[in-house]
Design a protein around this motif. Structure first.
Motif, PDB file in Angstrom:
ATOM      1  N   MET A  38       0.830  -1.201   0.000  1.00 24.05           N
ATOM      2  CA  MET A  38       0.000   0.000   0.000  1.00 24.05           C
ATOM      3  C   MET A  38       0.870   1.259   0.000  1.00 24.05           C
ATOM      4  N   MET A  39       1.900   1.270   0.846  1.00 19.66           N
ATOM      5  CA  MET A  39       2.788   2.437   0.903  1.00 19.66           C
ATOM      6  C   MET A  39       3.495   2.638  -0.428  1.00 19.66           C
ATOM      7  N   LEU A  40       3.978   1.570  -1.019  1.00 22.18           N
ATOM      8  CA  LEU A  40       4.692   1.670  -2.284  1.00 22.18           C
ATOM      9  C   LEU A  40       3.791   2.192  -3.397  1.00 22.18           C
ATOM     10  N   ILE A  41       2.601   1.663  -3.491  1.00 17.05           N
ATOM     11  CA  ILE A  41       1.669   2.104  -4.532  1.00 17.05           C
ATOM     12  C   ILE A  41       1.280   3.559  -4.327  1.00 17.05           C
ATOM     13  N   LYS A  42       0.969   3.931  -3.098  1.00 17.23           N
ATOM     14  CA  LYS A  42       0.537   5.307  -2.834  1.00 17.23           C
ATOM     15  C   LYS A  42       1.639   6.326  -3.084  1.00 17.23           C
ATOM     16  N   THR A  43       2.901   5.945  -2.899  1.00 14.60           N
ATOM     17  CA  THR A  43       3.983   6.898  -3.158  1.00 14.60           C
ATOM     18  C   THR A  43       4.356   6.969  -4.621  1.00 14.60           C
ATOM     19  N   LYS A  44       4.057   5.929  -5.400  1.00 17.72           N
ATOM     20  CA  LYS A  44       4.491   5.890  -6.796  1.00 17.72           C
ATOM     21  C   LYS A  44       3.436   6.335  -7.801  1.00 17.72           C
ATOM     22  N   ILE A  45       2.151   6.282  -7.463  1.00 17.23           N
ATOM     23  CA  ILE A  45       1.136   6.701  -8.426  1.00 17.23           C
ATOM     24  C   ILE A  45       0.957   8.216  -8.353  1.00 17.23           C
ATOM     25  N   SER A  46       0.458   8.775  -9.435  1.00 20.80           N
ATOM     26  CA  SER A  46       0.299  10.221  -9.489  1.00 20.80           C
ATOM     27  C   SER A  46      -0.808  10.686  -8.545  1.00 20.80           C
ATOM     28  N   ALA A  47      -0.739  11.946  -8.188  1.00 19.61           N
ATOM     29  CA  ALA A  47      -1.714  12.516  -7.253  1.00 19.61           C
ATOM     30  C   ALA A  47      -3.128  12.489  -7.838  1.00 19.61           C
ATOM     31  N   GLY A  48      -3.250  12.651  -9.149  1.00 17.24           N
ATOM     32  CA  GLY A  48      -4.562  12.623  -9.792  1.00 17.24           C
ATOM     33  C   GLY A  48      -5.242  11.274  -9.656  1.00 17.24           C
ATOM     34  N   ILE A  49      -4.469  10.214  -9.830  1.00 19.38           N
ATOM     35  CA  ILE A  49      -5.026   8.867  -9.678  1.00 19.38           C
ATOM     36  C   ILE A  49      -5.354   8.613  -8.217  1.00 19.38           C
ATOM     37  N   ARG A  50      -4.444   8.992  -7.337  1.00 16.73           N
ATOM     38  CA  ARG A  50      -4.647   8.780  -5.907  1.00 16.73           C
ATOM     39  C   ARG A  50      -5.915   9.476  -5.425  1.00 16.73           C
ATOM     40  N   ALA A  51      -6.162  10.681  -5.932  1.00 23.71           N
ATOM     41  CA  ALA A  51      -7.335  11.441  -5.495  1.00 23.71           C
ATOM     42  C   ALA A  51      -8.634  10.870  -6.066  1.00 23.71           C
ATOM     43  N   SER A  52      -8.559  10.246  -7.235  1.00 22.90           N
ATOM     44  CA  SER A  52      -9.777   9.746  -7.868  1.00 22.90           C
ATOM     45  C   SER A  52     -10.188   8.357  -7.385  1.00 22.90           C
ATOM     46  N   VAL A  53      -9.333   7.698  -6.617  1.00 20.96           N
ATOM     47  CA  VAL A  53      -9.623   6.347  -6.121  1.00 20.96           C
ATOM     48  C   VAL A  53      -9.938   6.430  -4.631  1.00 20.96           C
ATOM     49  N   ASP A  54     -10.973   5.699  -4.206  1.00 19.80           N
ATOM     50  CA  ASP A  54     -11.341   5.670  -2.792  1.00 19.80           C
ATOM     51  C   ASP A  54     -10.215   5.076  -1.947  1.00 19.80           C
ATOM     52  N   GLN A  55     -10.260   5.372  -0.655  1.00 21.57           N
ATOM     53  CA  GLN A  55      -9.281   4.809   0.281  1.00 21.57           C
ATOM     54  C   GLN A  55      -9.606   3.337   0.538  1.00 21.57           C
ATOM     55  N   HIS A  56      -8.564   2.522   0.564  1.00 21.57           N
ATOM     56  CA  HIS A  56      -8.729   1.087   0.818  1.00 21.57           C
ATOM     57  C   HIS A  56      -7.685   0.633   1.823  1.00 21.57           C
ATOM     58  N   ASP A  57      -8.017  -0.417   2.570  1.00 17.09           N
ATOM     59  CA  ASP A  57      -7.083  -0.987   3.530  1.00 17.09           C
ATOM     60  C   ASP A  57      -6.420  -2.250   2.988  1.00 17.09           C
ATOM     61  N   ASN A  58      -6.923  -2.756   1.880  1.00 15.97           N
ATOM     62  CA  ASN A  58      -6.420  -3.982   1.290  1.00 15.97           C
ATOM     63  C   ASN A  58      -5.814  -3.655  -0.070  1.00 15.97           C
ATOM     64  N   VAL A  59      -4.597  -4.120  -0.328  1.00 17.62           N
ATOM     65  CA  VAL A  59      -3.900  -3.787  -1.567  1.00 17.62           C
ATOM     66  C   VAL A  59      -4.633  -4.345  -2.788  1.00 17.62           C
ATOM     67  N   ARG A  60      -5.246  -5.513  -2.663  1.00 20.31           N
ATOM     68  CA  ARG A  60      -5.998  -6.070  -3.799  1.00 20.31           C
ATOM     69  C   ARG A  60      -7.175  -5.175  -4.166  1.00 20.31           C
ATOM     70  N   GLU A  61      -7.879  -4.678  -3.157  1.00 23.98           N
ATOM     71  CA  GLU A  61      -9.015  -3.786  -3.412  1.00 23.98           C
ATOM     72  C   GLU A  61      -8.541  -2.486  -4.053  1.00 23.98           C
TER      73      GLU A  61
END
Length: 119
Positions: A38-61
């Motif tokens: 989760m930390m790796l994905i959240k730091t590597k994806i762009s802010a636009g994608i991060r903002a458009s996707v809901d918060q999740h606790d599971n990496v698969r979700e």
């Protein structure tokens, strides 16, 4: 490091006081992998994608939500390209060659979107 363990394996049952030591180790391994992924994905994806996707606790979700976001984007892009292609008119201002090249470019983009959809 087994960072992708949480992506490959289902979440094990939550540990309780009566859980076996092997079950506790398995859950801790999965939970660590999930947290790191989760930390790796959240730091590597762009802010636009991060903002458009809901918060999740599971990496698969989270990955599933990101994938769904791109499917919507691909559909919108395909729609835009089809409209551009169907409404394109030759004006003579840039020449026939430029007009044909633009049409081939749009057709190639549509084919690449179709190939991505098939996978």
């Amino acid at each position: 490091m087994d960072i992708d363990y949480a992506i490959r394996k289902d979440e094990p049952p939550v540990i309780t006081e009566t859980s076996e030591p092997d079950d506790v180790d398995l859950y801790e391994r999965w939970e660590r992998s999930n947290r790191l992924s989760m930390m790796l994905i959240k730091t590597k994806i762009s802010a636009g994608i991060r903002a458009s996707v809901d918060q999740h606790d599971n990496v698969r979700e989270l990955l599933r939500a990101i994938d769904e976001q791109f499917v919507k984007s691909d559909k919108a892009l395909a729609s835009t390209l089809i409209i551009q292609f169907s409404t394109m008119r030759f004006t003579g201002a840039r020449g026939v060659r430029e007009h044909i090249m633009r049409m081939r470019d749009i057709a190639a983009q549509l084919k690449s979107l179709e190939r991505r959809r098939d996978y």
